[in-house]
Design an enzyme around this catalytic site. Structure first.
Site, short mmCIF file in Angstrom:
data_model
loop_
_atom_site.label_atom_id
_atom_site.label_comp_id
_atom_site.label_asym_id
_atom_site.label_seq_id
_atom_site.Cartn_x
_atom_site.Cartn_y
_atom_site.Cartn_z
NE ARG A 153 -4.20 1.70 2.00
CZ ARG A 153 -4.46 2.62 2.93
NH1 ARG A 153 -3.74 2.66 4.03
NH2 ARG A 153 -5.43 3.48 2.76
CG HIS A 201 -1.41 5.00 -0.94
ND1 HIS A 201 -2.27 5.60 -0.04
CD2 HIS A 201 -2.11 3.96 -1.45
CE1 HIS A 201 -3.42 4.95 -0.02
NE2 HIS A 201 -3.33 3.95 -0.85
CB SER A 241 6.85 12.54 -2.49
OG SER A 241 5.89 11.71 -3.12
CG ASN A 294 -1.38 8.93 1.74
OD1 ASN A 294 -1.53 7.86 1.14
ND2 ASN A 294 -0.96 10.03 1.12
CG HIS A 308 -7.13 -5.39 -2.91
ND1 HIS A 308 -8.24 -4.88 -3.55
CD2 HIS A 308 -6.35 -4.32 -2.61
CE1 HIS A 308 -8.15 -3.56 -3.63
NE2 HIS A 308 -7.00 -3.19 -3.07
CB THR A 309 -3.90 -11.76 -2.41
OG1 THR A 309 -3.93 -13.10 -1.91
CG2 THR A 309 -2.45 -11.31 -2.47
CB SER A 327 -5.51 -17.71 1.76
OG SER A 327 -4.88 -17.12 0.65
#
Length: 350
Positions: free
Chosen positions: A65, A69, A79, A94, A190-191, A247
């Site tokens: 993530r 981002h 940054s 954020n 997203h796993t 998982s």
């Protein structure tokens, strides 16, 4: 599947091309750090943090993530790591980004081994790869040679919303030089991801402001999630984006398999398995011809993400600490007379 051969060929060509991309290249730091091997130092810190329970298994999700981002706002220039009253950290999307402390530990270890050599943006890329491997992913050879940017402004943060349509998401990724296959692979991060009730409440009770559940959501999912996230509100509980038992923190095809059968948690997840633009790609990687190649192709997509908007050569700098530029500009005196009216910030996607 139509075009499947083209997808395979595309990734074969990418694999041949990843050795060097402009001034990014594999093994950029070989021979540049007298105090040790740069990637080994990064890996050592990441592994140590990963082994610390209970948050270690969530490290891959945090770094993926953070990486995304950072790269989607002014490019992969670290940054997002900069502090400041108006920095990217202060933008609502954020607020829940994590992993800064581990990046700081890596940077401290590298500055001890070879001061002023390794950029914070390269640390993000390599540390993310190492966390992915520790979470069941396949190792990929990160291109390095990035330098760090000087500017971090929350006004620049305009990240795609979890409720974005597939069509609009394809455009957002295309604007970064990434195609729809890259998009599916990168969203498959997203796993190992989580969300909160606040992000699914609309799908459960007021989809598109119509006072009903998302019609693509099955009754079994509604009954299950409405218990976790009641209509009356309450604690903003965590929900795993990969609902596959055992998982949740493993980089695998579990997320894509559930998306394929319309069990996506977020609107964009659900859309990937339904929209004709991406449904065939999802099916192929979930349990079709490309399923065995998912982990390696995911790594290739991460390499392509890592090329977005990079600073190399004499551009940017190598920060001494990741949360501040080396030579901050002195504060400018306020202009005489009344302050100019603010033009306001653009609306931010949550």
């Amino acid at each position: 599947m139509k075009g499947l051969g083209g997808v395979v060929l595309l990734f074969m060509l990418i694999n041949l091309a990843v050795t060097c991309n402009g001034q990014l290249k594999r093994g950029f730091y070989l021979g540049r750090c007298k105090g040790g091997n740069v990637e080994a130092i990064i890996r050592g810190v990441v592994e140590a943090e990963f082994r610390k329970l209970p948050n270690g298994p969530k490290l891959a999700a945090a770094f993926l993530r953070l990486n995304f981002h950072d790269c989607f706002v002014t490019g992969c220039d670290a940054s997002l790591l900069l502090d400041g009253p108006e920095s990217e950290k202060k933008a609502p999307p954020n607020f829940s980004v994590r992993g800064y402390d581990v990046i700081d530990k890596v940077k401290a270890a590298l500055e001890k081994a070879c001061p002023g050599v390794v950029s914070c943006s390269d640390i993000i890329a390599v540390a993310t790869r190492d966390a992915v491997v520790l979470s069941g992913g396949v190792s990929y050879r990160v291109e390095t040679g990035r330098r760090d940017g000087f500017v971090s402004l929350k006004a620049n943060v305009n990240l795609p919303s979890p409720s974005i349509t597939v069509k609009d998401s394809v455009k957002v990724f295309a604007d970064q030089g990434l195609n729809k296959t890259d998009m599916v692979l990168l969203l498959a991060a997203h796993t190992v991801g989580i969300t909160h009730c606040g992000q699914v409440h609309g799908r459960l009770y007021n989809f598109r402001n119509k006072g009903k559940k998302d019609p693509t959501m099955g009754d079994d999912l509604f009954n299950s999630w409405s218990k976790t996230c009641p209509k009356s509100g309450g604690p903003d509980k965590e929900i795993a984006l990969d609902q596959t038992p055992d998982s949740i923190n493993i980089v695998d095809t579990g997320y894509l398999k559930q998306v394929k059968v319309q069990r996506g948690v977020l609107e964009i997840d659900q859309g990937l398995g339904i929209d004709p633009l991406t449904a065939e790609i999802v099916r192929s990687y979930a349990d079709g011809p490309l399923s065995k190649l998912f982990r390696s192709h995911f790594g290739e997509a991460m390499i392509r993400l890592g090329r977005v908007g990079v600073l190399t050569g004499k551009s940017g700098e190598i920060r001494r600490t990741c949360n501040a530029v080396n030579n901050p500009k002195p504060s400018q005196p306020k202009p005489a007379g009344p302050a100019p009216k603010s033009a306001g910030l653009p609306s931010l996607l949550l």
